[in-house]
Design a protein around this motif. Sequence first.
Motif, PDB file in Angstrom:
ATOM      1  N   ARG A   1      -1.036  -9.787   3.068  1.00 28.14           N
ATOM      2  CA  ARG A   1      -1.079  -8.705   3.854  1.00 28.14           C
ATOM      3  C   ARG A   1      -1.712  -8.996   5.380  1.00 28.14           C
ATOM      4  NH1 ARG A   1      -0.055  -3.532   3.178  1.00 28.14           N
ATOM      5  NH2 ARG A   1      -0.610  -1.954   4.398  1.00 28.14           N
TER       6      ARG A   1
ATOM      7  N   ARG B   1       0.555  -8.935   8.849  1.00 28.92           N
ATOM      8  CA  ARG B   1       0.107  -8.162   9.837  1.00 28.92           C
ATOM      9  C   ARG B   1      -0.102  -9.044  11.024  1.00 28.92           C
ATOM     10  NH1 ARG B   1      -4.458  -6.500   7.985  1.00 28.92           N
ATOM     11  NH2 ARG B   1      -3.537  -4.694   6.880  1.00 28.92           N
TER      12      ARG B   1
ATOM     13  N   ALA C   1       9.812  -6.643  -1.503  1.00 32.68           N
ATOM     14  CA  ALA C   1       8.809  -5.700  -0.951  1.00 32.68           C
ATOM     15  C   ALA C   1       8.200  -6.235   0.437  1.00 32.68           C
ATOM     16  CB  ALA C   1       8.000  -5.604  -2.117  1.00 32.68           C
TER      17      ALA C   1
ATOM     18  N   SER D   1      10.686  -5.469   3.262  1.00 31.78           N
ATOM     19  CA  SER D   1      10.813  -4.086   3.353  1.00 31.78           C
ATOM     20  C   SER D   1       9.627  -3.616   4.329  1.00 31.78           C
ATOM     21  CB  SER D   1      10.790  -3.297   2.246  1.00 31.78           C
ATOM     22  OG  SER D   1      12.000  -3.447   1.478  1.00 31.78           O
ATOM     23  N   GLU D   2       8.468  -4.267   3.922  1.00 30.61           N
ATOM     24  CA  GLU D   2       7.315  -3.909   4.996  1.00 30.61           C
ATOM     25  C   GLU D   2       7.294  -4.279   6.292  1.00 30.61           C
ATOM     26  OE1 GLU D   2       2.364  -4.734   4.728  1.00 30.61           O
ATOM     27  OE2 GLU D   2       3.779  -5.188   2.862  1.00 30.61           O
TER      28      GLU D   2
END
Length: 606
Positions: A477, A481, A502, A505-506
């Motif tokens: 993550r 970011r 996933a 998509s993020e």
Amino acid sequence: MRRTWKNPTTLIGALLVTVLVVLAVIAPLLWDEAATRFDPDSINAGSSAAHPLGTDALGRDLLARTLVATRLSLELAALATAIGASLGILLGVLPTVLPRRTGRFVVGVVDALVAFPSLLLAMFTAVIVGLGAQGAVLGIGVALAPTFARITHTLTASIAQADYIAAARMLRVPRLRVLTRHVLPNIAEPLILNLTQAMGGALLGLSAMSFLGLGVQPPSYDWGRLLFEAFGHVYVTPVVIVGPAVAVTLAGVGFTLLGDAFAKAASRTPQTAGTVTATKAEPATEAPEEDAVLEVRDLTVSFPGGVRPVRNLSLTVRAREIVGLLGESGSGKSMTAAAIGQLVPYPGQMTAARYRLCGTNVDTLNAHDRRKLLGSSLAMVFQDPTASLNPALRIGGQLAEVATVHSGATKAQAHERAVERLAQVRIREPQATADQHPHELSGGMRQRAVIAMGLMGTPQLIIADEPTTALDVTVQREVLRLLREVVDDSGAGALFISHDIAVVSELCDRVVVMYAGRVVEELSVHQLATEAAHPYTRALIGSLPDMSTDRTRPLDTIPGRQPAPAEVPSGCAFAQRCTLASDRCQVRPPLVELTPGHHAACWEAQ
């Protein structure tokens, strides 16, 4: 290494070698007088209290002579090993720096020498050079060289395709510098450890040469010479041969056991990657698309034999946009990235009707301008940062090299920029990190360092090839970011390659779905969950559980397997796995626009 030292054979080998080294130092000091003192009354005597291993033809004590001979035996073996290693390493690396045909000839010569009996090769060399210690040492050194050459060539070939070496070649770093800076430091450890094993072989070989009368000559003596002198009396006083025979045996066993243990401890499987190949394409005359940092049309990657892992792919990436390239393993995602970065493995070739980077047609540029454009405007972040970073160099030096090659910065300026870029990717102590080697960093830190390396120039396009696959979810993550922040802050575009819906998509703005080397659907990330039109895309989404998934039912799967690049049918490649397949699927469906920004290649969706 701790496990290695717990092994009894390692301890035995280390003990024997230690005893030999100690004897080589102290034996001439303690027993040289006894080894050289003539005793006419004890000529060719057997074992006695005064002479436990008997005496020679001049009455000299054989136990003392065996102990004193340790120094010369080890010295000659060490010298022969050094000669063999030097010649062998030189032969082993020559194929890396020589043209391909010449390199193959060198490899053929090495293979022929390896097949030739080593003792005969040593004897042949010694006869030409001349009898004596000098000829024997040179002969054994020449006999050891082919083995070192084979090992060196194998180790060199195993890392020759690593990402950091491919990058150095793409930057046109001279071959000799690639060899000394990137190749040799990374194969030094197994070569050095192999010296221990070779030392045992050298001891046995030199003893054999001296035993045959081709090695050490009087008044000097080594273990082989003592065997030669004692052999004539072995049937009368057998004990005279025990000392040098036991010494040769124990020395050979000691060095061999220790060398085997070290070789097993140092064994590893290096990562590999592709090499650079030229790009061929038809010049494009259309005006560049507005805000596009990357435009490719009809991109195809082909290999001999009709293998085409990427087929007529068209792709656009705009500034401040992250495009996700989605698909199963083997769908052609990574090969697409390699083609864009001009890193298609040999003997593959890339062709494209249009290939524009930052509005410039790459294929109309000469080699120098192409390298400059790719080196400064394109950044690539690979799946395994360990393979992308040279383990023998410090992080700061590897980042700084980008600035010195492409921007002409001085070493001080490049190092300062490297520290700044490490700070930019949120590494807490950038100066300390710049002075560390890759193995001293965690996986997430190494991936941040690779992103920082890409930012050393002014990249307009960032290609991230599954950069979070090997990371845990927390670090994953953070890296995602960071990638989004880099794109937003720099205004660059990004191509994010993944098989994880996933993650795509993020992070992404648009999604391009690949199957069997072709684009089968392209849509915005907001449409992915509810408006996907291609059965393959819907199957990928269905295989991803969420909080509302019925846990009493088995997970959805896609039956069958994806066709290999050489087995792709002429019709729809997904038809054999698709529940909606019909006779129309025997003809490949074109990629058509369903709604603005949404394209799909499926007869059922059109």
